[in-house]
Motif scaffolding. Structure first.
Motif: not given
Ligand SMILES: [Mg+2]
Ligand SMILES: Nc1ncnc2c1ncn2[C@@H]1O[C@H](COP(=O)(O)OP(=O)(O)OP(=O)(O)O)[C@@H](O)[C@H]1O
Lengths: 270, 287
Positions: B90-92, B47-49, B168-171
């Motif tokens: 990004f994530q975190y 997902k993030s990629t 939004l990556d896992e906000p």
């Molecule tokens: Mg990810």
């Protein structure tokens, strides 16, 4: 990406070289470095090169990884061999203006570049096939005699372990922070030197903050487990010499004998 | 015309090393303007990629990403322009804060975009308002904020660039339930006002069921589904095989339906379930 550096990265595997005792590997590496510098004629150079190639093949690491690690030193090799060609001394076989090239200069250049290449190949082989923890562990064991001189061997080894352990983590983190700031439009590629340095601030500050946070957390975690340094600590993994290790030592001794014989019976050419 | 079009996109990490890993595998899809896409998938499914290819942080090994019909890598020198159009949290994200004050940190993005003076000030304050950071916090150092406030500040830093597409990556990862709900409704509020496209990566089925127009499911780098929440969450077994599940309330309502209660199919949120139960009670004359 930053993480694409291959020099000094461990590659998992089950080859003979992987299974050697890390202490033996370090000692042998030092021995081989000495061998490499004891080559004074083509025969002994060929013997050491053959031995290196054999070790590389035995390690089972793809050859292109070694090539990648050589890329780092290619410039150094080129410069030193050029210098040696031009300042070789001896009778010139080719003259053009101030440029004089002699046979001994060419020989010198060949020896120097082959030696550097062998050096890098052998040390890459060590770091490719040994985990950082094993390496520092072995270094700690090898430095043990220094305890008599009140050198804090264990502490030094522990610092090395921790430093090595966090190199990939910090590289990964740098990558992430750089991506995040690029996503906010940070421009890190263009501009002059000063501008590039300035552009790194948004990366360096979060990186330092997180490095300190990690250091602090690690210290707390170690203290929670009652870590007090090296005195009275026993090991979970003790190293034992196996038949394989003795075999490698014997083979290396044979190699050494070969080189010594070459040097005695064949005339040195540099 | 769709806003984003992805054609046969693949990305492999560490090509030519023993650590080679195909993270995105032959992915094609299109995303319309003004949509909210929920992106779900097991850990490591890529997902993030995938989302990082959308704003050119990662250059695809194969395939294309078209933004408004144009390949974003057509002119590699102008990739920064794409990053202002496709904003990415990004994530975190709290770990990327760096400036002296929260205000300065939020203004980093829009200032890079070329805003200054009054415009910049307005944009920063508006972004802070969207995520309910009050003015008092703007002059503090970002390192003195609480975890949740840091998260908000980091999100504001991206919103302030006023991107057409917000990724939004896992906000909501690592926030408490109340903080999650609040942040989610702020994102929806922002979407309503700005009418932009949002891609929300999440591990919470409840969250995506609540906000998404369409849900995209990834598994081992491949696109498995892209459909309405109702359609996606009706394929319970397939989802479970991929290590995912349907929202808990959907499971509860399905079980109740199997026990003979007359509920309609495809209930995704607690609110819908509440209405269903209420109308059933009314029908049976118990209320
Ligand atoms: Mg990810
Ligand atoms: N920088 C990297 N270098 C090498 N491999 C990577 C890198 N980043 C991710 N990967 C690998 O690519 C795969 C996909 O990772 P990705 O981060 O896209 O997953 P994800 O779906 O976002 O997972 P999560 O839900 O845990 O965030 C994983 O197997 C991961 O190990």
């Amino acid at each position: 990406m930053i993480r694409d550096v291959s020099f000094g990265q461990f590659m998992p595997g089950k080859s003979v070289i992987h299974r050697l005792d890390p202490r033996i590997k370090i000692v042998l590496l030092i021995a081989y470095i000495v061998f490499v510098f004891c080559t004074f004629n083509f025969v002994s150079l060929a013997i050491v090169s053959a031995a290196t190639i054999a070790v590389i093949l035995l390690s089972g690491i793809p050859f292109r990884m070694y090539v990648k690690s050589l890329k780092v030193v290619i410039i150094i090799v080129l410069i030193t061999s050029l210098l040696n060609i031009f300042y070789g001394g001896g009778d010139p076989i080719f003259e053009w203006g101030i440029i004089k090239i002699s046979l001994s200069g060419i020989y010198r250049a060949i020896f120097v570049s082959v030696r550097i290449v062998l050096l890098i190949l052998l040390s890459s082989c060590l770091t490719f096939t040994t985990t950082p923890t094993d390496l520092t562990d072995a270094i700690e064991r090898l430095m043990k005699p220094l305890k008599v001189l009140h050198v804090k061997v264990h502490e030094i080894a522990m610092m090395m372990t921790i430093a090595l352990r966090f190199v990939p983590t910090l590289l990964e983190e740098t990558d992430k922070i750089m991506s995040a700031q690029k996503a906010r439009g940070a421009d890190m590629e263009s501009g002059g030197f000063i501008k590039k340095i300035k552009a790194m601030t948004p990366v360096l500050i979060p990186l330092f903050v997180s490095a300190f946070r990690r250091a602090y957390e690690l210290a707390v975690a170690m203290e929670c487990r009652c870590y007090r340094g090296g005195d009275g600590r026993t090991r979970m993994k003790t190293l034992h010499m196996k038949p394989l290790d003795y075999v490698s030592v014997i083979l290396s001794c044979l190699l050494l004998t070969g080189i010594i014989l070459c040097n005695i019976f064949l005339a040195p050419i540099i | 015309m769709s806003l984003i079009e992805v054609k046969n996109l693949s990305f492999t990490y560490g090509i030519g090393t023993p650590f080679e890993k195909k993270a995105v595998d032959d992915l094609s899809l299109s995303i319309n303007e003004g949509e909210i896409i929920g992106l779900i998938g097991h850990t490591g499914s890529g997902k993030s990629t995938f989302v990082q290819t959308l704003n050119g942080l990662i250059k695809p090994t194969e395939g294309q990403v078209l933004l408004e019909g144009k390949d974003i890598w057509e002119k590699p020198k102008e990739i920064r322009k794409v990053r202002f159009k496709v904003g990415m949290v990004f994530q975190y994200p709290e770990y990327q804060l760096f400036d002296e004050t929260v205000y300065k940190d939020i203004s980093f993005g829009p200032a890079n975009k070329g805003l200054s003076g009054d415009d910049l000030d307005k944009t920063v304050r508006r972004a802070a308002r969207f995520v309910s950071l009050n003015d008092r916090l703007l002059d503090k150092s970002p390192f003195d904020l609480s975890g949740g406030e840091k998260r908000r500040a980091a999100i504001a830093g991206v919103i302030a660039m006023d991107p057409d597409v917000l990724v939004l990556d896992e906000p909501t990862a690592g926030l408490d339930p109340k903080g999650r709900d609040l942040l989610l409704s702020q994102i929806i509020g922002y979407h309503r006002e700005r009418k932009n496209t949002i891609i929300l990566v999440s591990h919470s089925m409840e969250d995506v069921a609540r906000v998404a127009d369409r849900i995209m499911v990834m598994n081992r780098g491949k696109l498995e589904m892209l459909d309405t929440p109702r359609a996606v969450f009706s394929r319970v077994e397939e989802l479970e095989r991929m290590g995912l599940r349907v929202p808990q309330i959907t499971r509860v309502m399905t079980i109740l339906r199997e026990k003979g209660y007359d509920f309609s199919d495809g209930i995704l949120t607690v609110g819908q379930a509440f209405d269903e139960v209420l109308s059933l009670l009314k029908k049976e004359g118990k209320l």
